[in-house]
Design a protein around this motif. Sequence first.
Motif, PDB file in Angstrom:
ATOM      1  N   ASP A  22       0.811  -1.207   0.071  1.00 20.91           N
ATOM      2  CA  ASP A  22      -0.152  -0.179  -0.019  1.00 20.91           C
ATOM      3  C   ASP A  22       0.920   1.146  -0.010  1.00 20.91           C
ATOM      4  O   ASP A  22       0.756   2.283  -0.713  1.00 20.91           O
ATOM      5  N   ALA A  23       1.805   1.320   0.805  1.00 25.24           N
ATOM      6  CA  ALA A  23       2.719   2.360   0.939  1.00 25.24           C
ATOM      7  C   ALA A  23       3.675   2.617  -0.192  1.00 25.24           C
ATOM      8  O   ALA A  23       3.651   3.867  -1.047  1.00 25.24           O
ATOM      9  N   ALA A  24       4.154   1.556  -0.814  1.00 27.97           N
ATOM     10  CA  ALA A  24       4.848   1.499  -2.132  1.00 27.97           C
ATOM     11  C   ALA A  24       4.002   2.093  -3.088  1.00 27.97           C
ATOM     12  O   ALA A  24       4.412   3.215  -4.049  1.00 27.97           O
ATOM     13  N   GLU A  25       2.798   1.834  -3.237  1.00 20.87           N
ATOM     14  CA  GLU A  25       1.768   2.154  -4.455  1.00 20.87           C
ATOM     15  C   GLU A  25       1.489   3.913  -4.115  1.00 20.87           C
ATOM     16  O   GLU A  25       1.422   4.499  -5.001  1.00 20.87           O
ATOM     17  N   ILE A  26       1.327   4.304  -2.930  1.00 15.88           N
ATOM     18  CA  ILE A  26       0.746   5.716  -2.739  1.00 15.88           C
ATOM     19  C   ILE A  26       2.262   6.334  -2.953  1.00 15.88           C
ATOM     20  O   ILE A  26       2.054   7.593  -3.548  1.00 15.88           O
ATOM     21  N   LEU A  27       3.384   6.087  -2.627  1.00 17.52           N
ATOM     22  CA  LEU A  27       4.616   6.753  -3.018  1.00 17.52           C
ATOM     23  C   LEU A  27       5.155   6.785  -4.466  1.00 17.52           C
ATOM     24  O   LEU A  27       6.095   7.238  -4.832  1.00 17.52           O
ATOM     25  N   SER A  28       4.441   5.648  -4.998  1.00 16.65           N
ATOM     26  CA  SER A  28       4.922   5.328  -6.506  1.00 16.65           C
ATOM     27  C   SER A  28       6.528   4.882  -6.523  1.00 16.65           C
ATOM     28  O   SER A  28       7.122   5.291  -7.534  1.00 16.65           O
ATOM     29  N   VAL A  29       6.646   3.924  -5.526  1.00 12.48           N
ATOM     30  CA  VAL A  29       7.983   3.339  -5.583  1.00 12.48           C
ATOM     31  C   VAL A  29       7.833   1.839  -5.431  1.00 12.48           C
ATOM     32  O   VAL A  29       6.698   1.310  -5.255  1.00 12.48           O
ATOM     33  N   SER A  30       8.617   1.000  -5.606  1.00  6.32           N
ATOM     34  CA  SER A  30       8.667  -0.103  -5.352  1.00  6.32           C
ATOM     35  C   SER A  30       8.687  -0.785  -3.933  1.00  6.32           C
ATOM     36  O   SER A  30       9.230   0.093  -2.939  1.00  6.32           O
ATOM     37  N   ARG A  31       8.460  -1.985  -3.505  1.00  5.91           N
ATOM     38  CA  ARG A  31       8.463  -2.413  -2.308  1.00  5.91           C
ATOM     39  C   ARG A  31      10.030  -2.421  -1.838  1.00  5.91           C
ATOM     40  O   ARG A  31      10.599  -2.501  -1.028  1.00  5.91           O
ATOM     41  N   ARG A  32      10.838  -3.058  -3.021  1.00  4.64           N
ATOM     42  CA  ARG A  32      12.303  -2.950  -2.522  1.00  4.64           C
ATOM     43  C   ARG A  32      12.807  -1.707  -2.196  1.00  4.64           C
ATOM     44  O   ARG A  32      13.874  -1.445  -1.376  1.00  4.64           O
ATOM     45  N   THR A  33      12.607  -0.396  -3.069  1.00  8.61           N
ATOM     46  CA  THR A  33      12.842   0.651  -2.585  1.00  8.61           C
ATOM     47  C   THR A  33      12.551   0.860  -1.127  1.00  8.61           C
ATOM     48  O   THR A  33      13.285   1.693  -0.554  1.00  8.61           O
ATOM     49  N   LEU A  34      11.295   0.839  -0.612  1.00 10.35           N
ATOM     50  CA  LEU A  34      11.102   1.026   0.648  1.00 10.35           C
ATOM     51  C   LEU A  34      11.939   0.198   1.629  1.00 10.35           C
ATOM     52  O   LEU A  34      12.387   0.957   2.520  1.00 10.35           O
TER      53      LEU A  34
END
Length: 71
Positions: A22-34
């Motif tokens: 959810d957070a990755a989608e909101i921030l427009s980044v990948s899970r790996r980036t998070l």
Amino acid sequence: MSLQQEDAMLNDDQHKLLTISDAAEILSVSRRTLSRWARLRKGPPRIKVGRSIFYRRSSLERWLVSLEEVA
């Protein structure tokens, strides 16, 4: 704090816990980036419960505001 106040606070979207996806989608980044940001202590604050990781929507918004630059 009354039980009704606690329920209202927990149901508030700002306090809703978001998954990594959810957070990755909101921030427009990948899970790996998070995950990389967390490892570098660079990303938004997160909550770790056991092996699960969550983000508060309000924390994501505050973190984004902290990144704003004046042109």
